[in-house]
Design an enzyme around this catalytic site. Structure first.
Site, mmCIF file in Angstrom:
data_model
loop_
_atom_site.group_PDB
_atom_site.id
_atom_site.type_symbol
_atom_site.label_atom_id
_atom_site.label_comp_id
_atom_site.label_asym_id
_atom_site.label_seq_id
_atom_site.Cartn_x
_atom_site.Cartn_y
_atom_site.Cartn_z
ATOM 1 N N HIS A 44 70.236 -24.379 74.682
ATOM 2 C CA HIS A 44 69.992 -24.932 73.345
ATOM 3 C C HIS A 44 70.519 -23.963 72.289
ATOM 4 O O HIS A 44 70.261 -22.759 72.361
ATOM 5 C CB HIS A 44 68.475 -25.137 73.152
ATOM 6 C CG HIS A 44 68.072 -25.426 71.750
ATOM 7 N ND1 HIS A 44 67.316 -24.547 71.005
ATOM 8 C CD2 HIS A 44 68.313 -26.492 70.943
ATOM 9 C CE1 HIS A 44 67.104 -25.058 69.803
ATOM 10 N NE2 HIS A 44 67.690 -26.236 69.739
ATOM 11 N N HIS A 123 72.943 -21.528 62.801
ATOM 12 C CA HIS A 123 71.521 -21.841 62.979
ATOM 13 C C HIS A 123 70.772 -20.941 62.003
ATOM 14 O O HIS A 123 70.482 -19.788 62.306
ATOM 15 C CB HIS A 123 71.055 -21.587 64.422
ATOM 16 C CG HIS A 123 69.682 -22.133 64.703
ATOM 17 N ND1 HIS A 123 68.765 -21.472 65.497
ATOM 18 C CD2 HIS A 123 69.069 -23.268 64.287
ATOM 19 C CE1 HIS A 123 67.649 -22.195 65.570
ATOM 20 N NE2 HIS A 123 67.815 -23.285 64.851
#
Length: 325
Positions: A44, A123
């Protein structure tokens, strides 16, 4: 693949296979099973090991306005705080592949006010490494591991224009060339090995429907929970509704909210993940891959090199040898 080699590994538990070449060492009854019926370990937010801690990168534009303003004026204080909750993987991409990862969650962005056409991952903040560099590293790794197949899921596309999408597609094609599997091919190891395909490209954009080498977006089961028990409860409900027909991901990634972060000021995302992995992996061990409605396929997580995550997922494929689906 050599049947002699696989035969020689037949006494091994699948969870004990060498992680850098586990696919090529699977027993022959699994060679004809569609990849979307195998248990496949995934990463992920795979490229967060190189997030930019310095002034070169702004905070990504999907973060709250207040956090972006604080980062602009108080970067030395805010950036380490963001970093400890944004990093989901500590190992670089080649190390992740060596550790058995075969699905990579790749979130693509063009940095704001960047005059170049360079693309990055993001992110919280953007990475220091470009998409092109990472794809070349994956290509090099695949060249050294001809029996392995990777699923690359390109998504999010923050700040990408149509021109940048076309540039990215050209980069993907130029990097992997004949290794890219088109949508028309049967997706089992025997066929992919015979045709020397090693890369399955999933693309979360409508252009995927216009290009034979782009698979559509792979569904990702995301629970949006910060507790293991709550996450498992969501997945059990999803299993009741049945699995998608092709590839899909069960995301074993916990999501911290602002309340959790503020009440755990000294904690990091890794602390949260490590504390819950025993419960999460206990649940994973009870799962079964295959075609049945409650079966799982790709199982992705954070810090996937820790806590026997990858061997646990690979070991689930033994159940297909005992109970064909």
């Amino acid at each position: 693949m050599s049947s002699v080699l696989v035969s020689g590994m037949s006494e091994w538990s699948l969870s004990e296979l060498p992680l850098d070449r586990w696919m090529s060492l699977l027993p022959s009854p699994l060679w004809d099973v569609p990849l979307y019926h195998l248990a496949i370990p995934g990463s992920h937010n795979a490229i967060t090991y190189c997030l930019d801690m310095n002034d070169r990168s702004p905070m990504d534009l999907r973060q709250p306005d207040m956090l972006q303003k604080l980062d602009k004026y108080m970067k030395p204080l805010i950036r380490p705080f963001v970093y400890k909750w944004a990093v989901t993987q500590e190992y670089n991409i080649k190390q992740q592949l060596d550790c058995g990862v075969r699905y990579c969650d790749l979130r693509i962005a063009h940095r704001p006010n960047d005059p170049s056409t360079d693309l990055y991952f993001y992110h919280g903040v953007y990475t220091t490494i470009t998409v092109q560099t990472v794809l070349l590293e994956i290509r090099e790794w695949l060249d050294a591991h001809p029996g392995e197949v990777v699923i690359l899921s390109f998504s999010h596309f923050l700040g990408l224009s149509q021109e940048l999408h076309m540039l990215l597609l050209t980069t993907i094609r130029d990097t992997f060339t004949s290794k890219i599997c088109p949508k028309t091919e049967p997706l089992n190891l025997r066929n992919l090995w015979a045709l020397r395909y090693q890369v399955i490209v999933s693309y979360e954009h409508n252009m995927a429907y216009c290009h034979s080498e782009l698979f559509p977006h792979i569904p990702y089961w995301w629970a949006n929970k910060c507790k293991a028990e709550s996450l498992i409860e969501v997945f059990e409900q999803k299993k009741q509704d049945g699995r998608p027909g092709g590839f899909f991901v069960t995301g074993m990634n916990l999501t911290e909210d602002l309340k959790y972060i503020c009440t755990h000021p000294t904690e990091t995302l890794k602390d949260l993940v490590m504390s819950t992995y025993p419960t999460l992996l206990g649940w994973v061990k009870e799962q079964t891959p295959g075609a049945k409605p409650g079966a799982l396929n790709i199982i992705a997580g954070d810090f996937i090199t820790e806590c026997h995550f990858v061997p646990t997922v690979i070991g689930l494929n033994e159940k297909l040898l005992k109970w064909p689906s």
